[in-house]
Scaffold this motif. Structure first.
Motif, PDB file in Angstrom:
ATOM      1  N   ILE A 160      31.503  42.598 -70.894  1.00  8.38           N
ATOM      2  CA  ILE A 160      30.145  42.716 -70.660  1.00  8.38           C
ATOM      3  C   ILE A 160      29.885  42.356 -69.163  1.00  8.38           C
ATOM      4  CG2 ILE A 160      27.893  41.688 -71.122  1.00  8.38           C
ATOM      5  CD1 ILE A 160      28.936  41.308 -74.074  1.00  8.38           C
ATOM      6  N   LYS A 161      30.495  41.513 -68.659  1.00  5.48           N
ATOM      7  CA  LYS A 161      29.964  41.139 -67.101  1.00  5.48           C
ATOM      8  C   LYS A 161      30.616  42.285 -66.171  1.00  5.48           C
ATOM      9  CE  LYS A 161      29.996  36.222 -67.679  1.00  5.48           C
ATOM     10  NZ  LYS A 161      30.748  34.994 -67.509  1.00  5.48           N
ATOM     11  N   ALA A 162      31.714  42.863 -66.484  1.00  2.00           N
ATOM     12  CA  ALA A 162      32.568  43.855 -65.770  1.00  2.00           C
ATOM     13  C   ALA A 162      31.451  45.230 -65.860  1.00  2.00           C
ATOM     14  CB  ALA A 162      33.749  44.163 -65.986  1.00  2.00           C
ATOM     15  N   VAL A 163      30.861  45.520 -67.131  1.00  2.00           N
ATOM     16  CA  VAL A 163      30.116  46.711 -67.491  1.00  2.00           C
ATOM     17  C   VAL A 163      28.431  46.191 -66.441  1.00  2.00           C
ATOM     18  CG1 VAL A 163      28.565  47.832 -68.780  1.00  2.00           C
ATOM     19  CG2 VAL A 163      30.823  47.467 -69.472  1.00  2.00           C
ATOM     20  N   GLY A 164      28.310  45.147 -66.308  1.00  2.00           N
ATOM     21  CA  GLY A 164      27.125  44.867 -65.556  1.00  2.00           C
ATOM     22  C   GLY A 164      27.453  45.113 -63.960  1.00  2.00           C
ATOM     23  N   ARG A 165      28.414  44.667 -63.530  1.00  2.00           N
ATOM     24  CA  ARG A 165      28.873  45.313 -62.300  1.00  2.00           C
ATOM     25  C   ARG A 165      28.732  46.666 -61.897  1.00  2.00           C
ATOM     26  NH1 ARG A 165      32.362  40.873 -63.138  1.00  2.00           N
ATOM     27  NH2 ARG A 165      34.038  42.191 -63.352  1.00  2.00           N
ATOM     28  N   GLY A 166      29.389  47.285 -63.084  1.00  2.00           N
ATOM     29  CA  GLY A 166      29.706  48.708 -62.999  1.00  2.00           C
ATOM     30  C   GLY A 166      28.147  49.531 -62.691  1.00  2.00           C
ATOM     31  N   LEU A 167      27.324  49.210 -63.543  1.00  2.00           N
ATOM     32  CA  LEU A 167      26.066  49.734 -63.626  1.00  2.00           C
ATOM     33  C   LEU A 167      24.908  49.362 -62.540  1.00  2.00           C
ATOM     34  CD1 LEU A 167      25.243  49.237 -67.561  1.00  2.00           C
ATOM     35  CD2 LEU A 167      25.828  51.232 -66.538  1.00  2.00           C
ATOM     36  N   THR A 168      25.434  48.331 -61.530  1.00  2.00           N
ATOM     37  CA  THR A 168      24.681  48.164 -60.592  1.00  2.00           C
ATOM     38  C   THR A 168      24.998  49.052 -59.532  1.00  2.00           C
ATOM     39  OG1 THR A 168      26.322  46.520 -59.604  1.00  2.00           O
ATOM     40  CG2 THR A 168      24.425  45.833 -60.979  1.00  2.00           C
ATOM     41  N   LYS A 169      26.115  49.651 -59.679  1.00  2.00           N
ATOM     42  CA  LYS A 169      26.293  50.864 -58.845  1.00  2.00           C
ATOM     43  C   LYS A 169      26.252  52.051 -59.361  1.00  2.00           C
ATOM     44  CE  LYS A 169      30.462  48.127 -57.249  1.00  2.00           C
ATOM     45  NZ  LYS A 169      31.982  47.984 -57.350  1.00  2.00           N
ATOM     46  N   ASN A 170      26.141  52.250 -60.825  1.00  2.00           N
ATOM     47  CA  ASN A 170      25.854  53.691 -61.278  1.00  2.00           C
ATOM     48  C   ASN A 170      25.237  53.336 -62.646  1.00  2.00           C
ATOM     49  OD1 ASN A 170      25.994  56.115 -62.482  1.00  2.00           O
ATOM     50  ND2 ASN A 170      27.853  56.680 -62.339  1.00  2.00           N
ATOM     51  N   PRO A 171      23.971  53.188 -62.711  1.00  2.00           N
ATOM     52  CA  PRO A 171      23.106  52.830 -63.987  1.00  2.00           C
ATOM     53  C   PRO A 171      23.207  54.068 -64.836  1.00  2.00           C
ATOM     54  CG  PRO A 171      21.583  52.779 -62.002  1.00  2.00           C
ATOM     55  CD  PRO A 171      22.994  53.293 -61.496  1.00  2.00           C
ATOM     56  N   ASP A 172      23.774  55.101 -64.563  1.00  2.00           N
ATOM     57  CA  ASP A 172      23.594  56.428 -65.601  1.00  2.00           C
ATOM     58  C   ASP A 172      25.165  56.436 -66.189  1.00  2.00           C
ATOM     59  OD1 ASP A 172      21.068  57.255 -65.197  1.00  2.00           O
ATOM     60  OD2 ASP A 172      21.424  58.540 -63.705  1.00  2.00           O
ATOM     61  N   ASN A 173      25.767  55.762 -65.901  1.00  5.88           N
ATOM     62  CA  ASN A 173      27.386  55.635 -66.532  1.00  5.88           C
ATOM     63  C   ASN A 173      27.083  55.152 -68.241  1.00  5.88           C
ATOM     64  OD1 ASN A 173      29.803  55.312 -67.386  1.00  5.88           O
ATOM     65  ND2 ASN A 173      30.576  54.766 -65.283  1.00  5.88           N
ATOM     66  N   ARG A 174      27.052  56.288 -68.824  1.00  2.00           N
ATOM     67  CA  ARG A 174      27.039  56.004 -70.214  1.00  2.00           C
ATOM     68  C   ARG A 174      28.068  55.648 -71.014  1.00  2.00           C
ATOM     69  NH1 ARG A 174      23.019  61.075 -71.884  1.00  2.00           N
ATOM     70  NH2 ARG A 174      21.629  60.913 -70.397  1.00  2.00           N
ATOM     71  N   ASP A 175      29.274  55.967 -70.441  1.00  2.00           N
ATOM     72  CA  ASP A 175      30.623  55.472 -71.001  1.00  2.00           C
ATOM     73  C   ASP A 175      30.564  54.022 -70.758  1.00  2.00           C
ATOM     74  OD1 ASP A 175      31.636  58.006 -71.947  1.00  2.00           O
ATOM     75  OD2 ASP A 175      32.426  58.482 -70.040  1.00  2.00           O
ATOM     76  N   CYS A 176      30.351  53.596 -69.514  1.00  2.00           N
ATOM     77  CA  CYS A 176      30.279  51.992 -69.395  1.00  2.00           C
ATOM     78  C   CYS A 176      29.420  51.272 -70.194  1.00  2.00           C
ATOM     79  CB  CYS A 176      29.816  51.997 -67.913  1.00  2.00           C
ATOM     80  SG  CYS A 176      30.500  50.294 -67.010  1.00  2.00           S
TER      81      CYS A 176
END
Length: 161
Positions: free
Chosen positions: A40-56
């Motif tokens: 969940i934390k890793a996804v949060g980091r990924g979404l700060t870079k690309n909030p539209d990443n639906r797979d994430c």
């Protein structure tokens, strides 16, 4: 030497500002290892870079809803599910996950005798089940819809003086 320094700076700038798949790839690996909170934390980091990443977002939804989720985990999942719906995802999977999260949250509210909010979440779960059924086109959700009605009636009975 100047070329090496330039390449080093350029690589550092790409890592700092560029979109890398690392956070969501890491999240997927952590999820597969059963490390759901870390995922969940890793996804949060990924979404700060690309909030539209639906797979994430789907990784975070699945991680949040694993093994006896808390109300906070249901809220995380519902936030991402709401994002998906708001951005055009009308799939059976999304609505089914909404139904599971909403009914799970409703059950927790029922347990602490917050009947008003529990009833609201059971009704949203029922609506999501109906949408999942419509997306599926079959009767696979009929029993779950009946169960939702039963839960709604049970909460309403508790609310009566």
């Amino acid at each position: 030497m100047k070329g090496f320094v330039f390449l080093f700076l350029l690589t550092g700038a790409f890592r700092l500002f560029g979109q890398t798949p690392d956070d969501c790839s890491d999240a997927q690996k952590l999820y597969a290892q059963g490390k759901y909170e870390e995922a969940i934390k890793a996804v949060g980091r990924g979404l700060t870079k690309n909030p539209d990443n639906r797979d994430c977002r789907k990784i975070r939804i699945n991680a949040a809803m694993r093994e006896s989720p808390t109300a906070q985990m249901y809220a995380i999942a519902l936030t991402d599910l709401g994002y998906l719906v708001d951005h055009g995802d009308k799939s059976e999977w999304t609505y089914e996950r909404i139904a599971v999260a909403e009914s799970g949250l409703a059950a927790q509210l029922y347990e602490v005798r917050d009947y008003q909010n529990g009833l609201k979440h059971y009704k949203v779960a029922k609506e999501a089940l109906q949408k999942a059924k419509n997306a599926n086109g079959g009767s696979v959700y009929d029993k779950r819809l009946e169960d939702a009605d039963t839960y709604i009636m049970q909460v309403q009975a508790e609310m009566k003086p």
